[in-house]
Design a protein around this motif. Structure first.
Motif, mmCIF file in Angstrom:
data_model
loop_
_atom_site.group_PDB
_atom_site.id
_atom_site.type_symbol
_atom_site.label_atom_id
_atom_site.label_comp_id
_atom_site.label_asym_id
_atom_site.label_seq_id
_atom_site.Cartn_x
_atom_site.Cartn_y
_atom_site.Cartn_z
ATOM 1 N N ILE A 159 -18.450 -26.212 11.117
ATOM 2 C CA ILE A 159 -18.505 -27.723 10.597
ATOM 3 C C ILE A 159 -17.058 -27.866 10.410
ATOM 4 C CG2 ILE A 159 -18.964 -29.109 8.645
ATOM 5 C CD1 ILE A 159 -21.553 -27.622 8.410
ATOM 6 N N ARG A 160 -16.088 -27.008 10.100
ATOM 7 C CA ARG A 160 -14.795 -27.532 9.989
ATOM 8 C C ARG A 160 -14.076 -27.948 11.408
ATOM 9 N NH1 ARG A 160 -10.105 -26.857 6.843
ATOM 10 N NH2 ARG A 160 -11.600 -26.308 4.963
ATOM 11 N N GLY A 163 -17.304 -30.916 12.821
ATOM 12 C CA GLY A 163 -17.548 -31.897 11.981
ATOM 13 C C GLY A 163 -18.734 -31.919 11.267
ATOM 14 N N SER A 164 -19.869 -31.505 12.141
ATOM 15 C CA SER A 164 -21.152 -31.208 11.699
ATOM 16 C C SER A 164 -21.828 -30.650 12.625
ATOM 17 C CB SER A 164 -21.957 -32.800 11.529
ATOM 18 O OG SER A 164 -22.247 -33.214 12.658
ATOM 19 N N PHE A 165 -23.114 -30.078 12.292
ATOM 20 C CA PHE A 165 -24.195 -29.518 13.348
ATOM 21 C C PHE A 165 -24.744 -30.172 14.348
ATOM 22 C CE2 PHE A 165 -25.831 -25.976 10.256
ATOM 23 C CZ PHE A 165 -24.576 -25.258 10.625
ATOM 24 N N ALA A 166 -24.679 -31.574 14.144
ATOM 25 C CA ALA A 166 -25.096 -32.490 15.171
ATOM 26 C C ALA A 166 -24.025 -32.601 16.145
ATOM 27 C CB ALA A 166 -25.276 -34.002 14.573
ATOM 28 N N LYS A 167 -22.820 -32.574 15.988
ATOM 29 C CA LYS A 167 -21.771 -32.728 16.911
ATOM 30 C C LYS A 167 -21.626 -31.208 17.689
ATOM 31 C CE LYS A 167 -18.905 -36.348 15.067
ATOM 32 N NZ LYS A 167 -17.902 -36.675 14.167
ATOM 33 N N LEU A 169 -23.912 -29.118 18.192
ATOM 34 C CA LEU A 169 -25.176 -28.885 19.098
ATOM 35 C C LEU A 169 -24.964 -29.803 20.307
ATOM 36 C CD1 LEU A 169 -28.112 -29.196 16.236
ATOM 37 C CD2 LEU A 169 -27.434 -27.199 17.838
ATOM 38 N N LEU B 106 -18.222 -24.633 1.301
ATOM 39 C CA LEU B 106 -19.912 -24.389 1.772
ATOM 40 C C LEU B 106 -20.415 -23.020 1.699
ATOM 41 C CD1 LEU B 106 -20.819 -25.802 5.146
ATOM 42 C CD2 LEU B 106 -21.265 -23.580 4.740
ATOM 43 N N PHE B 165 -25.963 -30.295 6.504
ATOM 44 C CA PHE B 165 -25.244 -29.737 7.744
ATOM 45 C C PHE B 165 -25.101 -30.619 8.819
ATOM 46 C CE2 PHE B 165 -26.637 -25.659 5.877
ATOM 47 C CZ PHE B 165 -25.587 -25.094 5.578
ATOM 48 N N PHE B 166 -25.757 -31.644 9.161
ATOM 49 C CA PHE B 166 -26.108 -32.565 10.069
ATOM 50 C C PHE B 166 -24.934 -33.814 9.874
ATOM 51 C CE2 PHE B 166 -29.481 -29.534 11.437
ATOM 52 C CZ PHE B 166 -29.548 -29.591 12.595
ATOM 53 N N MET B 167 -24.693 -34.048 8.636
ATOM 54 C CA MET B 167 -23.920 -35.133 8.218
ATOM 55 C C MET B 167 -22.629 -34.996 8.976
ATOM 56 S SD MET B 167 -25.989 -37.123 6.760
ATOM 57 C CE MET B 167 -27.719 -36.823 6.245
ATOM 58 N N SER B 168 -22.044 -36.056 9.606
ATOM 59 C CA SER B 168 -20.759 -35.984 10.279
ATOM 60 C C SER B 168 -19.876 -35.849 9.089
ATOM 61 C CB SER B 168 -20.795 -37.069 11.099
ATOM 62 O OG SER B 168 -19.476 -36.679 11.752
ATOM 63 N N THR B 169 -19.150 -35.002 8.945
ATOM 64 C CA THR B 169 -17.964 -34.956 8.110
ATOM 65 C C THR B 169 -16.920 -33.878 8.540
ATOM 66 O OG1 THR B 169 -17.061 -34.655 5.808
ATOM 67 C CG2 THR B 169 -19.308 -33.508 6.436
ATOM 68 N N ASN B 170 -15.601 -34.263 8.316
ATOM 69 C CA ASN B 170 -14.696 -33.189 8.848
ATOM 70 C C ASN B 170 -14.224 -32.417 7.412
ATOM 71 O OD1 ASN B 170 -14.202 -32.378 11.465
ATOM 72 N ND2 ASN B 170 -13.795 -34.462 11.852
ATOM 73 N N GLN B 171 -14.724 -32.786 6.294
ATOM 74 C CA GLN B 171 -14.094 -32.378 4.965
ATOM 75 C C GLN B 171 -15.195 -31.436 4.370
ATOM 76 O OE1 GLN B 171 -13.866 -35.984 2.610
ATOM 77 N NE2 GLN B 171 -12.182 -36.733 4.020
ATOM 78 N N ILE B 172 -14.589 -30.330 4.453
ATOM 79 C CA ILE B 172 -15.092 -28.995 3.870
ATOM 80 C C ILE B 172 -14.104 -28.667 2.856
ATOM 81 C CG2 ILE B 172 -15.679 -26.594 3.750
ATOM 82 C CD1 ILE B 172 -16.743 -27.101 6.728
#
Lengths: 477, 176
Positions: A159-160, A163-167, A169, B106, B165-172
């Motif tokens: 994710i880092r 950005g997200s699992f969606a991306k 994948l 996370l 987890f699927f939400m678009s974010t670059n912020q952890i």
């Protein structure tokens, strides 16, 4: 985004690979002993047979998980920033859990098979006590805790970076056709998702069964327990090959000179697999008449479709990348190609058994071990052996000596024939999980023992050779 | 909110039903604690004791674990000191969640949820499957409703967690 950090195999990965090699060999020996016992070549007591069967089952699931984790960690680490501490923490939990599991089995006598189906662990009938069952289930729980840490770290790093699992994948790639994530990241994301779910479900059912062990008045609905156990266990063992196949995506291109490109069908296939792996397990409950009908139907349909998308694409891409590529053959590349054959062939008996009408007569026979030995021995384990050999060769193509060629062929033929003997036994209605076989069945076990010996000898040669390559630099340093 | 929750009529209404007690009063007390902590100025010394939110989330999970024990519920209903302790500890747990969540990152959050959600599922199952009344103060039907509610809440929480987890974010925020 897709730049690789080229780095050599680091300590944790080498330790994972070394442990995997040694344990795989030990589990193969357990398998040989069991088949020889069934063939009345070895005089092993039935209670010891069931202990070996339990250890072989849980040992193979665990070590396929650890070996697959090594592959995933190593190659995912080339794209995202993974922290080694989590790999070591996972290993610490893993080893502690294994000690508990082995203690439960060989000191406590626990022998309820790796699936620990309720209510068997609580009913040892004098063969084992509740503390032995608790040690086994507590050990599995600890292995799960370590694995949860491992996948949470993978999730964090993915994710880092993406950005997200969606991306990760590649769903954005389906729309835009731009910036596809690497195959390794897609596969790792799918495995991370399905295994976080599986491990949490496993934690729930294991805790429920531990409570029931000491407070039997609080009963568990047996069908609920079976559903939860298979959702956990089946997803976890499925995921091992989805981790190990990353070795094919990453290593094979080094031999063919053709990169493993990601196309839209590849992204679709892995996303579909993410859902189907979670819903395919009811094909293990087709004989449970109390199970809702819709789950039976789902089990059959998803059995037909579950493995196919990723397998079909991987198989096609493997053949396509080899064809006229002037591939350099060595033990690693040969094992990788063999593993794709094992995976493909291993799916066929599973699909047949996933058909309700067939399942009614075949599921409790040796047909099912035939499926998973093809799938795991010639598929997953072969991928792990290829990876182990790859890092032993310092991630380079190597020579292919006559002895290596001989060992490869002995391994391939023996493993295939060994699995085939299970399938033939199943076709002859030989039941599975029986320590003592009828005289009419002995020939199957005796012939299978011969091939099992071939597997052990050839695998030993492959593993010992790889161990030398893994350990040597550390000793020199 | 805290004052409203402490009004005897509101308290007895919520505590008269096991499901409302566990699934409404507890979360509201946690929320009140969260909001209280939100209003407090950041304290660096406190954060020294709560690196990566581990101590705070551990405390919150221990508090939640304790108040899921049937005997604890009974004691809170029969003993006003325990009732007061329940209010205080749940408020503190809510505050700890607020003070820890951002810095947790996370993995620590995942470990916390990976502990609390299965724990809620197991306790929910225990309440549903227990062959006897496990709280003196509540009837079997109450117990069944509370258990089913806990199961539903845990499943919903798991789904929300997974979807996050699927939400678009670059912020952890944290690295842990």
């Amino acid at each position: 985004m897709n730049m690789q950090n080229e780095m050599p195999a680091v300590g944790a990965v080498k330790v994972y690979a070394a442990i995997s090699g040694v344990v795989i060999l030990l589990m193969m020996l357990f398998g040989l002993v069991m088949r020889m016992t069934q063939g009345q070549i070895l005089p092993i007591e039935p209670n010891v047979f069931y202990q070996l069967m339990t250890a072989h089952g849980i040992g193979m699931v665990a070590i396929a998980g650890l070996g697959g984790s090594a592959v995933m960690w190593h190659f995912l680490g080339k794209y995202v920033n993974l922290r080694a501490g989590f790999a070591w923490a996972n290993l610490a939990f893993f080893l502690t859990g294994v000690v508990l599991v082995l203690g439960g089995i060989f000191l406590g006598g626990f022998a309820a098979a790796w699936t620990f189906l309720y209510p068997l662990p609580a009913n040892g009938m004098g063969m084992w006590g509740k503390h032995a069952a608790a040690a086994y289930m507590g050990g599995v729980l600890l292995v799960g805790v370590g694995m949860l840490l491992f996948y949470l770290e993978s999730a964090r790093a993915i994710i880092r970076k993406y950005g997200s699992f969606a991306k990760a994948l590649g769903w954005h790639f389906l729309k835009s056709g731009q910036d596809a994530p690497p195959a390794t990241v897609i596969a790792s994301t799918v495995v991370t998702i399905i295994n976080i779910i599986a491990i949490l479900i496993g934690a729930v059912i294991l805790t429920m069964m531990l409570i029931n062990l000491y407070v039997p008045e609080i009963a568990i609905h047996p069908l609920l327990a079976k559903n939860l156990i298979f959702l956990f266990g089946h997803v976890f063992i499925n995921s091992t090959i989805y981790m190990a196949v990353i070795a094919v995506y990453e290593i094979l291109p080094k031999y063919t000179g053709r990169p493993w490109n990601v196309y839209k069908p590849f992204v679709w296939a892995w996303s579909a697999t993410c859902l189907m792996v979670l819903t395919v397990y009811p094909h293990h409950l087709l004989m449970d008449y109390a199970q809702p009908l819709w789950m039976h139907i789902m089990g059959q349909i998803v059995s037909y479709t579950s493995s196919l998308p990723v397998l079909a694409l991987t198989l096609t891409a493997t053949l396509g990348s080899i064809y006229r590529s002037n591939i350099k053959w060595d033990l690693t590349s040969a094992l990788l190609v063999l593993s794709i054959f094992g995976w493909s062939a291993g799916v066929i008996p599973a699909v047949i058994d996933g058909t309700i009408a067939v399942n009614q007569v075949m599921h409790n026979t040796l047909w099912v071990p035939g499926h998973f030995h093809l799938y795991l021995l010639l598929g997953c384990v072969t991928m792990i052996l290829a990876f182990t050999n790859w890092i032993a060769n310092k991630e380079q193509a190597a020579g292919f000596s006559g002895l290596e060629k001989a060992m490869l062929w002995v391994f391939a033929i023996s493993a295939f024939a060994y699995a085939l003997m299970f399938l033939l036994s199943g076709q002859a209605s030989v039941p599975r999980r029986w320590a003592v076989h009828l005289p009419e069945w002995l020939a199957y076990s005796q012939v299978a023992s011969l091939f099992a010996a071939g597997v052990v000898i050839s695998a030993m040669a492959i593993i010992v050779r790889a161990m030398g390559g893994i350990i040597r630099p550390a000793r020199q340093a | 909110m805290l004052l409203v929750l402490a009004i005897p009529a509101v308290r007895s209404m919520m505590e008269g039903d096991m499901a409302l007690h566990m699934l409404l009063q507890f979360p509201l007390l946690l929320l009140a604690g969260w909001l209280l902590a939100k209003g407090l100025p950041a304290r660096a010394r406190l954060q020294q004791w709560n690196r990566a939110g581990i101590a705070g989330l551990l405390m919150a999970s221990l508090v939640l674990m304790f108040w899921m024990i049937p005997r604890a519920l009974d004691m809170a209903l029969s003993d006003s000191t325990v009732e007061l302790l329940k209010f205080l500890t749940l408020l503190m747990a809510g505050a700890a969640l607020k003070l820890s969540w951002q810095s947790a990152g996370l993995i620590v959050r995942g470990f916390f949820l990976g502990n609390v959600l299965p724990m809620m599922m197991v306790v929910g199952w225990l309440y549903v499957e227990a062959p006897v009344r496990i709280c003196n103060a509540y009837l079997t039907d109450d117990q069944l409703r509370a258990g089913s509610g806990l199961l539903a809440l845990a499943i919903a929480g798991s789904v929300v967690w997974l979807l996050a987890f699927f939400m678009s974010t670059n912020q952890i925020e944290g690295d842990t």
